[in-house]
Design a protein around this motif. Structure first.
Motif: not given
Ligand SMILES: [Cu+2]
Length: 494
Positions: A1-13, A111-114, A162-164, A190-194
Protein backbone atom coordinates in the motif's frame (compact mmCIF):
# COMPACT_ATOMS: atom_id res chain seq x y z
CA UNK A 1 0.00 0.00 0.00
CA UNK A 2 1.04 3.55 -0.60
CA UNK A 3 0.55 4.47 3.01
CA UNK A 4 2.97 1.92 4.33
CA UNK A 5 6.30 3.58 4.81
CA UNK A 6 9.54 1.77 4.82
CA UNK A 7 13.15 2.81 4.79
CA UNK A 8 13.40 1.27 1.35
CA UNK A 9 10.94 3.75 0.01
CA UNK A 10 13.07 6.55 1.32
CA UNK A 11 15.90 5.67 -0.96
CA UNK A 12 14.09 4.37 -4.00
CA UNK A 13 11.88 6.30 -6.36
CA UNK A 14 8.73 4.36 -6.91
CA UNK A 15 6.61 4.81 -9.95
CA UNK A 16 3.03 5.09 -8.94
CA UNK A 17 -0.21 4.70 -10.76
CA UNK A 18 -2.41 7.72 -11.35
CA UNK A 19 -4.80 6.38 -8.76
CA UNK A 20 -1.97 6.23 -6.26
CA UNK A 21 -1.03 9.81 -6.93
CA UNK A 22 -4.61 10.85 -6.51
CA UNK A 23 -4.92 9.15 -3.13
CA UNK A 24 -1.66 10.43 -1.74
CA UNK A 25 -2.43 13.95 -2.99
CA UNK A 26 -5.78 14.01 -1.35
CA UNK A 27 -4.50 12.60 1.90
CA UNK A 28 -1.34 14.27 2.85
CA UNK A 29 1.20 15.20 0.26
CA UNK A 30 2.17 18.56 -1.02
CA UNK A 31 0.68 18.07 -4.48
CA UNK A 32 2.53 20.94 -6.07
CA UNK A 33 5.76 19.02 -5.60
CA UNK A 34 4.43 16.07 -7.54
CA UNK A 35 2.98 18.25 -10.26
CA UNK A 36 6.42 19.78 -10.79
CA UNK A 37 7.88 16.48 -11.73
CA UNK A 38 7.07 14.10 -14.52
CA UNK A 39 8.15 11.13 -12.44
CA UNK A 40 5.94 11.07 -9.39
CA UNK A 41 7.49 10.12 -6.03
CA UNK A 42 6.13 8.41 -2.97
CA UNK A 43 6.27 10.69 -0.02
CA UNK A 44 8.64 9.59 2.71
CA UNK A 45 7.70 9.83 6.38
CA UNK A 46 9.95 12.88 6.55
CA UNK A 47 7.65 14.61 4.11
CA UNK A 48 4.40 13.89 5.91
CA UNK A 49 2.75 17.23 6.54
CA UNK A 50 1.77 18.29 10.03
CA UNK A 51 -1.65 19.50 11.02
CA UNK A 52 -1.52 21.38 14.29
CA UNK A 53 0.20 20.92 17.65
CA UNK A 54 -0.69 18.78 20.65
CA UNK A 55 0.87 18.24 24.03
CA UNK A 56 1.75 14.58 24.50
CA UNK A 57 -0.15 12.77 27.21
CA UNK A 58 2.40 10.84 29.25
CA UNK A 59 1.64 7.92 31.57
CA UNK A 60 3.41 6.01 34.31
CA UNK A 61 3.56 2.19 34.06
CA UNK A 62 1.60 -0.04 33.72
CA UNK A 63 -0.61 2.47 31.90
CA UNK A 64 -0.27 3.73 28.34
CA UNK A 65 -1.74 6.86 26.73
CA UNK A 66 -4.76 6.44 24.41
CA UNK A 67 -4.11 5.09 20.88
CA UNK A 68 -3.38 7.60 18.10
CA UNK A 69 -6.27 6.17 16.07
CA UNK A 70 -6.68 7.92 12.75
CA UNK A 71 -5.33 11.30 13.78
CA UNK A 72 -3.10 13.14 11.33
CA UNK A 73 0.57 13.73 11.98
CA UNK A 74 1.17 16.65 14.31
CA UNK A 75 3.77 18.58 16.16
CA UNK A 76 3.78 16.68 19.46
CA UNK A 77 5.22 18.49 22.45
CA UNK A 78 6.76 16.14 25.02
CA UNK A 79 7.69 17.68 28.36
CA UNK A 80 9.69 15.24 30.46
CA UNK A 81 11.19 16.02 33.83
CA UNK A 82 14.11 14.11 35.31
CA UNK A 83 13.63 13.41 39.01
CA UNK A 84 16.11 11.71 41.33
CA UNK A 85 14.02 10.31 44.14
CA UNK A 86 13.87 7.68 46.83
CA UNK A 87 11.63 4.68 46.25
CA UNK A 88 11.14 1.19 47.59
CA UNK A 89 12.82 -1.76 45.84
CA UNK A 90 10.95 -4.21 48.02
CA UNK A 91 9.52 -4.16 51.55
CA UNK A 92 12.04 -2.40 53.77
CA UNK A 93 14.60 -1.86 51.02
CA UNK A 94 14.97 1.73 49.82
CA UNK A 95 16.75 2.89 46.70
CA UNK A 96 17.48 6.28 45.11
CA UNK A 97 16.01 5.99 41.62
CA UNK A 98 16.88 8.35 38.80
CA UNK A 99 13.73 8.70 36.71
CA UNK A 100 12.24 10.18 33.57
CA UNK A 101 8.99 11.64 34.83
CA UNK A 102 9.07 10.18 38.36
CA UNK A 103 8.52 6.51 37.52
CA UNK A 104 10.64 3.49 36.58
CA UNK A 105 10.34 2.86 33.72
CA UNK A 106 9.85 6.49 32.66
CA UNK A 107 6.72 8.01 31.14
CA UNK A 108 5.29 6.18 28.13
CA UNK A 109 5.36 8.36 25.01
CA UNK A 110 2.89 7.59 22.21
CA UNK A 111 3.28 9.02 18.72
CA UNK A 112 2.47 8.16 15.11
CA UNK A 113 4.56 7.99 12.00
CA UNK A 114 5.42 11.43 10.63
CA UNK A 115 4.92 13.32 13.90
CA UNK A 116 7.38 16.06 14.69
CA UNK A 117 8.25 15.45 18.32
CA UNK A 118 9.34 18.60 20.09
CA UNK A 119 11.19 17.26 23.10
CA UNK A 120 11.75 19.37 26.20
CA UNK A 121 13.92 17.70 28.83
CA UNK A 122 13.96 19.35 32.25
CA UNK A 123 16.41 18.49 35.01
CA UNK A 124 14.85 19.31 38.40
CA UNK A 125 16.90 21.82 40.43
CA UNK A 126 17.02 19.43 43.43
CA UNK A 127 18.75 16.75 41.36
CA UNK A 128 22.45 16.13 41.89
CA UNK A 129 23.58 15.15 38.39
CA UNK A 130 23.36 16.15 34.76
CA UNK A 131 21.32 13.90 32.45
CA UNK A 132 20.27 13.62 28.82
CA UNK A 133 18.13 11.33 26.67
CA UNK A 134 18.83 8.92 23.81
CA UNK A 135 15.59 7.82 22.16
CA UNK A 136 15.97 4.83 19.88
CA UNK A 137 13.09 6.28 17.83
CA UNK A 138 15.28 9.21 16.78
CA UNK A 139 17.20 9.36 13.54
CA UNK A 140 20.04 11.67 14.46
CA UNK A 141 23.32 11.82 16.43
CA UNK A 142 23.11 10.18 19.84
CA UNK A 143 19.38 9.65 19.40
CA UNK A 144 18.99 13.13 20.86
CA UNK A 145 21.61 12.75 23.55
CA UNK A 146 23.97 15.30 22.04
CA UNK A 147 21.21 17.93 22.04
CA UNK A 148 19.69 17.25 25.43
CA UNK A 149 22.48 17.30 28.03
CA UNK A 150 21.10 19.27 30.97
CA UNK A 151 22.53 20.17 34.37
CA UNK A 152 20.23 20.32 37.41
CA UNK A 153 17.96 23.35 37.16
CA UNK A 154 18.28 23.51 33.37
CA UNK A 155 16.23 22.40 30.38
CA UNK A 156 17.00 21.64 26.76
CA UNK A 157 14.89 21.29 23.65
CA UNK A 158 15.30 19.47 20.36
CA UNK A 159 12.91 18.02 17.83
CA UNK A 160 12.80 14.96 15.62
CA UNK A 161 10.54 13.46 13.00
CA UNK A 162 9.33 9.91 13.62
CA UNK A 163 10.51 8.08 10.53
CA UNK A 164 10.00 4.45 11.56
CA UNK A 165 7.04 2.63 13.00
CA UNK A 166 7.81 0.54 16.10
CA UNK A 167 8.26 0.35 19.85
CA UNK A 168 11.51 1.95 21.02
CA UNK A 169 13.49 2.21 24.23
CA UNK A 170 14.74 5.56 25.45
CA UNK A 171 17.39 5.96 28.12
CA UNK A 172 19.81 8.37 29.69
CA UNK A 173 23.19 8.38 27.95
CA UNK A 174 25.21 10.48 30.39
CA UNK A 175 28.49 8.95 31.58
CA UNK A 176 28.75 6.52 33.20
CA UNK A 177 25.88 5.44 30.96
CA UNK A 178 25.49 2.04 32.61
CA UNK A 179 25.06 3.66 35.99
CA UNK A 180 22.34 6.04 34.79
CA UNK A 181 20.47 3.14 33.20
CA UNK A 182 21.00 0.89 36.22
CA UNK A 183 19.37 3.54 38.40
CA UNK A 184 16.18 3.43 36.34
CA UNK A 185 16.68 5.91 33.52
CA UNK A 186 14.80 4.17 30.71
CA UNK A 187 11.34 4.03 29.19
CA UNK A 188 9.42 3.38 25.97
CA UNK A 189 8.27 5.48 23.03
CA UNK A 190 5.79 4.02 20.56
CA UNK A 191 5.51 5.10 16.94
CA UNK A 192 2.21 3.86 15.55
CA UNK A 193 1.56 3.36 11.85
CA UNK A 194 -0.82 5.51 9.83
CA UNK A 195 -4.29 4.74 11.17
CA UNK A 196 -2.89 3.27 14.40
CA UNK A 197 -2.36 -0.26 15.65
CA UNK A 198 -5.43 -2.51 15.45
CA UNK A 199 -7.68 -1.85 18.45
CA UNK A 200 -7.51 -4.21 21.47
CA UNK A 201 -9.37 -4.28 24.79
CA UNK A 202 -6.47 -3.78 27.18
CA UNK A 203 -3.01 -2.30 26.79
CA UNK A 204 -0.23 -2.30 29.40
CA UNK A 205 3.30 -0.97 29.80
CA UNK A 206 5.91 -3.26 31.38
CA UNK A 207 9.66 -2.91 31.48
CA UNK A 208 12.27 -5.19 32.95
CA UNK A 209 15.43 -3.91 34.60
CA UNK A 210 18.33 -5.31 36.63
CA UNK A 211 19.53 -3.57 39.79
CA UNK A 212 22.79 -3.79 41.73
CA UNK A 213 22.87 -2.97 45.43
CA UNK A 214 25.63 -3.08 48.07
CA UNK A 215 23.44 -5.40 50.18
CA UNK A 216 22.18 -8.75 48.96
CA UNK A 217 18.57 -9.24 47.85
CA UNK A 218 16.26 -8.17 50.66
CA UNK A 219 18.95 -6.57 52.84
CA UNK A 220 16.95 -3.77 54.47
CA UNK A 221 17.67 -0.06 54.55
CA UNK A 222 18.70 2.47 51.93
CA UNK A 223 20.84 0.47 49.52
CA UNK A 224 23.47 2.24 47.44
CA UNK A 225 24.26 1.29 43.85
CA UNK A 226 27.12 -1.22 43.53
CA UNK A 227 29.33 -0.50 40.53
CA UNK A 228 31.39 -3.69 40.84
CA UNK A 229 28.35 -5.93 40.83
CA UNK A 230 27.02 -3.99 37.84
CA UNK A 231 30.28 -4.50 35.94
CA UNK A 232 30.19 -8.20 36.81
CA UNK A 233 26.52 -8.39 35.75
CA UNK A 234 25.76 -9.89 39.15
CA UNK A 235 22.27 -8.52 39.70
CA UNK A 236 20.65 -8.48 43.14
CA UNK A 237 17.27 -7.56 41.71
CA UNK A 238 15.71 -8.31 38.35
CA UNK A 239 12.30 -6.68 38.32
CA UNK A 240 9.40 -5.45 36.25
CA UNK A 241 8.54 -1.76 36.53
CA UNK A 242 11.33 -0.82 38.90
CA UNK A 243 10.59 -2.83 42.02
CA UNK A 244 9.66 -6.21 43.41
CA UNK A 245 5.88 -6.65 43.41
CA UNK A 246 5.04 -3.76 41.06
CA UNK A 247 2.68 -6.11 39.21
CA UNK A 248 1.57 -8.57 41.90
CA UNK A 249 -1.38 -8.73 44.29
CA UNK A 250 -3.36 -5.49 44.17
CA UNK A 251 -0.99 -4.15 41.53
CA UNK A 252 -1.67 -7.01 39.09
CA UNK A 253 -2.79 -6.09 35.60
CA UNK A 254 -6.27 -7.34 34.70
CA UNK A 255 -8.46 -8.50 31.84
CA UNK A 256 -11.76 -10.29 31.33
CA UNK A 257 -12.25 -13.60 29.59
CA UNK A 258 -12.65 -12.98 25.86
CA UNK A 259 -10.68 -9.74 25.84
CA UNK A 260 -7.63 -9.03 23.73
CA UNK A 261 -4.54 -7.81 25.55
CA UNK A 262 -1.55 -5.93 24.19
CA UNK A 263 1.61 -5.70 26.27
CA UNK A 264 4.29 -3.15 25.43
CA UNK A 265 7.26 -4.86 27.03
CA UNK A 266 10.68 -3.27 27.12
CA UNK A 267 13.98 -4.18 28.70
CA UNK A 268 16.09 -1.38 30.12
CA UNK A 269 18.85 -3.74 31.21
CA UNK A 270 21.51 -2.42 31.76
CA UNK A 271 22.90 -5.96 31.42
CA UNK A 272 20.46 -8.82 31.26
CA UNK A 273 18.45 -10.15 28.33
CA UNK A 274 14.86 -11.07 29.18
CA UNK A 275 13.21 -14.38 28.31
CA UNK A 276 9.73 -12.96 28.70
CA UNK A 277 7.00 -15.51 29.34
CA UNK A 278 3.45 -15.58 30.71
CA UNK A 279 2.73 -18.83 32.54
CA UNK A 280 -0.42 -20.42 31.11
CA UNK A 281 -0.79 -18.13 28.11
CA UNK A 282 0.44 -18.29 24.53
CA UNK A 283 1.25 -15.08 22.68
CA UNK A 284 -0.96 -15.00 19.59
CA UNK A 285 1.19 -12.32 17.96
CA UNK A 286 4.61 -10.92 18.78
CA UNK A 287 6.08 -7.90 17.01
CA UNK A 288 9.62 -9.24 17.12
CA UNK A 289 12.00 -6.78 18.76
CA UNK A 290 9.27 -4.14 18.53
CA UNK A 291 9.62 -3.98 14.74
CA UNK A 292 7.32 -4.86 11.88
CA UNK A 293 7.95 -8.63 11.62
CA UNK A 294 5.18 -10.52 13.38
CA UNK A 295 5.61 -13.97 14.81
CA UNK A 296 2.59 -15.99 15.88
CA UNK A 297 2.01 -18.65 18.57
CA UNK A 298 4.99 -17.77 20.73
CA UNK A 299 5.67 -19.16 24.23
CA UNK A 300 8.65 -17.07 25.31
CA UNK A 301 10.11 -14.08 23.56
CA UNK A 302 13.61 -12.68 23.91
CA UNK A 303 13.87 -9.00 24.69
CA UNK A 304 17.40 -7.64 24.42
CA UNK A 305 18.71 -5.05 26.83
CA UNK A 306 17.78 -1.78 25.15
CA UNK A 307 15.03 -3.47 23.15
CA UNK A 308 11.29 -3.95 23.23
CA UNK A 309 8.49 -6.20 22.04
CA UNK A 310 4.79 -5.82 21.39
CA UNK A 311 2.87 -8.88 22.55
CA UNK A 312 -0.78 -9.57 21.75
CA UNK A 313 -3.05 -12.35 22.92
CA UNK A 314 -6.65 -13.12 23.76
CA UNK A 315 -7.45 -14.39 27.23
CA UNK A 316 -9.73 -17.42 27.10
CA UNK A 317 -9.95 -18.68 30.67
CA UNK A 318 -10.02 -17.02 34.10
CA UNK A 319 -7.19 -17.25 36.59
CA UNK A 320 -3.91 -15.69 37.62
CA UNK A 321 -1.31 -15.74 34.87
CA UNK A 322 2.22 -15.19 36.08
CA UNK A 323 4.54 -12.95 34.08
CA UNK A 324 8.17 -14.00 34.40
CA UNK A 325 11.63 -13.74 33.02
CA UNK A 326 11.93 -17.46 32.28
CA UNK A 327 15.55 -17.33 33.39
CA UNK A 328 13.60 -18.55 36.31
CA UNK A 329 15.73 -17.87 39.36
CA UNK A 330 15.31 -14.22 38.45
CA UNK A 331 11.55 -14.67 38.82
CA UNK A 332 11.47 -16.53 42.12
CA UNK A 333 14.60 -15.15 43.77
CA UNK A 334 15.25 -11.74 42.27
CA UNK A 335 11.78 -10.28 41.72
CA UNK A 336 11.06 -10.69 37.97
CA UNK A 337 7.51 -11.79 38.57
CA UNK A 338 4.18 -10.12 37.79
CA UNK A 339 0.55 -11.14 37.55
CA UNK A 340 -2.26 -10.85 35.05
CA UNK A 341 -5.60 -11.51 36.75
CA UNK A 342 -8.27 -12.69 34.35
CA UNK A 343 -11.86 -12.73 35.57
CA UNK A 344 -14.88 -14.34 33.94
CA UNK A 345 -16.50 -17.64 33.14
CA UNK A 346 -14.59 -20.91 33.22
CA UNK A 347 -14.32 -22.80 29.99
CA UNK A 348 -13.99 -26.50 30.82
CA UNK A 349 -13.51 -27.13 27.12
CA UNK A 350 -10.26 -25.15 27.15
CA UNK A 351 -9.00 -25.93 30.64
CA UNK A 352 -10.48 -28.58 32.89
CA UNK A 353 -9.20 -27.53 36.27
CA UNK A 354 -8.13 -30.33 38.60
CA UNK A 355 -9.39 -33.76 37.56
CA UNK A 356 -7.34 -35.90 39.87
CA UNK A 357 -5.24 -35.08 42.85
CA UNK A 358 -1.86 -36.60 43.54
CA UNK A 359 1.53 -35.72 44.90
CA UNK A 360 3.49 -33.12 43.02
CA UNK A 361 6.86 -31.73 43.96
CA UNK A 362 6.63 -27.99 43.53
CA UNK A 363 9.75 -25.94 43.66
CA UNK A 364 11.21 -25.94 47.10
CA UNK A 365 9.93 -29.22 48.47
CA UNK A 366 12.22 -32.18 48.91
CA UNK A 367 11.92 -35.54 47.26
CA UNK A 368 8.87 -37.55 48.19
CA UNK A 369 7.65 -41.08 47.68
CA UNK A 370 5.21 -41.60 44.87
CA UNK A 371 2.73 -44.31 45.76
CA UNK A 372 2.68 -46.96 43.08
CA UNK A 373 5.86 -45.71 41.49
CA UNK A 374 9.04 -47.70 41.55
CA UNK A 375 10.73 -47.49 44.91
CA UNK A 376 12.09 -44.17 45.99
CA UNK A 377 15.79 -44.11 46.76
CA UNK A 378 16.44 -45.11 50.36
CA UNK A 379 16.74 -42.17 52.70
CA UNK A 380 20.29 -41.31 53.73
CA UNK A 381 20.52 -41.89 57.46
CA UNK A 382 22.56 -39.45 59.48
CA UNK A 383 25.05 -41.20 61.77
CA UNK A 384 26.19 -38.17 63.70
CA UNK A 385 25.12 -34.63 64.50
CA UNK A 386 27.64 -33.50 61.93
CA UNK A 387 25.89 -35.71 59.31
CA UNK A 388 22.57 -34.25 60.34
CA UNK A 389 23.90 -30.73 59.90
CA UNK A 390 25.29 -31.52 56.43
CA UNK A 391 22.09 -33.19 55.24
CA UNK A 392 20.04 -30.44 56.87
CA UNK A 393 22.04 -27.79 55.11
CA UNK A 394 21.36 -29.38 51.71
CA UNK A 395 17.68 -29.56 52.49
CA UNK A 396 17.67 -25.97 53.70
CA UNK A 397 19.16 -24.69 50.48
CA UNK A 398 16.62 -26.65 48.44
CA UNK A 399 13.58 -25.82 50.50
CA UNK A 400 13.68 -23.11 53.16
CA UNK A 401 16.19 -20.81 51.52
CA UNK A 402 13.75 -19.27 49.02
CA UNK A 403 11.81 -17.65 51.86
CA UNK A 404 14.09 -17.50 54.88
CA UNK A 405 17.16 -16.61 52.75
CA UNK A 406 20.68 -18.01 52.61
CA UNK A 407 21.86 -16.69 55.97
CA UNK A 408 18.50 -17.22 57.66
CA UNK A 409 18.00 -13.46 57.64
CA UNK A 410 14.47 -13.67 56.21
CA UNK A 411 12.81 -10.85 54.30
CA UNK A 412 11.40 -7.94 56.29
CA UNK A 413 7.63 -7.80 56.28
CA UNK A 414 7.30 -11.21 54.67
CA UNK A 415 9.49 -14.00 56.02
CA UNK A 416 10.75 -14.00 59.61
CA UNK A 417 14.44 -14.59 60.25
CA UNK A 418 15.65 -17.96 61.45
CA UNK A 419 19.01 -16.44 62.33
CA UNK A 420 19.31 -15.83 66.07
CA UNK A 421 15.53 -16.26 66.32
CA UNK A 422 14.14 -15.93 69.85
CA UNK A 423 10.94 -17.54 68.62
CA UNK A 424 12.82 -20.58 67.34
CA UNK A 425 15.05 -20.95 70.37
CA UNK A 426 12.23 -20.64 72.90
CA UNK A 427 10.41 -23.85 72.06
CA UNK A 428 11.76 -26.70 69.98
CA UNK A 429 8.47 -28.59 69.79
CA UNK A 430 6.75 -25.51 68.45
CA UNK A 431 9.48 -25.14 65.80
CA UNK A 432 9.02 -28.79 64.79
CA UNK A 433 5.29 -28.19 64.56
CA UNK A 434 5.78 -25.16 62.30
CA UNK A 435 7.87 -27.18 59.86
CA UNK A 436 5.53 -30.19 59.83
CA UNK A 437 2.21 -28.38 59.69
CA UNK A 438 3.08 -24.95 58.35
CA UNK A 439 2.04 -21.80 60.09
CA UNK A 440 -0.24 -18.82 59.69
CA UNK A 441 -1.29 -15.90 61.82
CA UNK A 442 0.75 -13.54 63.93
CA UNK A 443 4.10 -14.17 65.48
CA UNK A 444 6.90 -11.98 66.78
CA UNK A 445 10.59 -12.50 66.11
CA UNK A 446 13.02 -10.01 67.69
CA UNK A 447 10.08 -7.76 68.55
CA UNK A 448 9.00 -7.55 64.91
CA UNK A 449 5.54 -8.85 64.04
CA UNK A 450 4.94 -11.11 61.08
CA UNK A 451 1.56 -12.15 59.82
CA UNK A 452 1.95 -14.32 56.81
CA UNK A 453 1.71 -17.95 55.79
CA UNK A 454 4.29 -20.70 55.76
CA UNK A 455 3.05 -23.64 53.76
CA UNK A 456 3.25 -27.14 55.19
CA UNK A 457 6.61 -28.76 54.38
CA UNK A 458 6.20 -32.30 53.14
CA UNK A 459 9.24 -33.89 54.77
CA UNK A 460 10.08 -37.12 56.55
CA UNK A 461 10.75 -37.13 60.30
CA UNK A 462 14.48 -37.48 59.64
CA UNK A 463 14.44 -34.56 57.19
CA UNK A 464 12.66 -32.31 59.67
CA UNK A 465 15.18 -33.34 62.34
CA UNK A 466 18.14 -32.65 60.04
CA UNK A 467 17.00 -29.29 58.75
CA UNK A 468 16.14 -28.02 62.22
CA UNK A 469 19.42 -29.30 63.64
CA UNK A 470 21.18 -27.38 60.88
CA UNK A 471 19.15 -24.22 61.60
CA UNK A 472 19.77 -24.51 65.35
CA UNK A 473 23.51 -24.99 64.74
CA UNK A 474 23.74 -21.89 62.52
CA UNK A 475 23.59 -18.10 62.76
CA UNK A 476 23.80 -17.70 66.53
CA UNK A 477 21.00 -20.12 67.41
CA UNK A 478 20.92 -22.40 70.48
CA UNK A 479 22.71 -25.44 68.90
CA UNK A 480 19.87 -27.71 69.91
CA UNK A 481 19.98 -31.18 68.31
CA UNK A 482 16.64 -32.42 66.97
CA UNK A 483 16.09 -36.17 66.54
CA UNK A 484 13.61 -38.12 64.42
CA UNK A 485 11.97 -39.37 67.63
CA UNK A 486 11.28 -35.82 68.77
CA UNK A 487 9.68 -35.08 65.41
CA UNK A 488 7.63 -38.29 65.53
CA UNK A 489 6.22 -37.31 68.93
CA UNK A 490 5.10 -33.91 67.70
CA UNK A 491 3.59 -35.46 64.60
CA UNK A 492 1.59 -37.90 66.68
CA UNK A 493 0.14 -35.16 68.85
CA UNK A 494 -2.25 -34.07 66.15
CU1 LIG B 1 20.97 10.26 33.64
Amino acid sequence: MILKFTKMMKSKTLIMTMVGIFISCSLMVSCSKIEDSNIPETITPAEIRLSGTIKAELTAPPNVPPPVGDREAKRVVVILEVLEKEGEMTDGVKYIYWTFGGSVPGSFIRTRIGDLVEFRLKNHPDNKLPHNIDLHAVTGPGGGATSSFVAPGHEAQFSFKTLNVGLYVYHCATAPVGMHIANGMYGLILVEPEGGLPPVDKEYYIMQGDFYTKGEYGKPGLQPFDMNKAINEDADYVVFNGKVGSLTGDNAITAKVGETVRLFVGNGGPNLVSSFHVIGEIFDRVHIEGGSAINTNVQTTLIPAGGATIIEFKVDVPGTFILVDHSIFRAFNKGALGMLNVSGEDSKLIYSGIQKEGIYNPEGIGLQDMPGESEAPAEVIAKSTEDQINLGKQLYSRTCFACHQAEGQGIPGAFPPLANSDYLNQDVNRAIDVVIHGMSGELTVHGIDYNSVMTQQVLTDAEVANVLTYVYSSWGNSEKVVTSDMVKKVRNLK
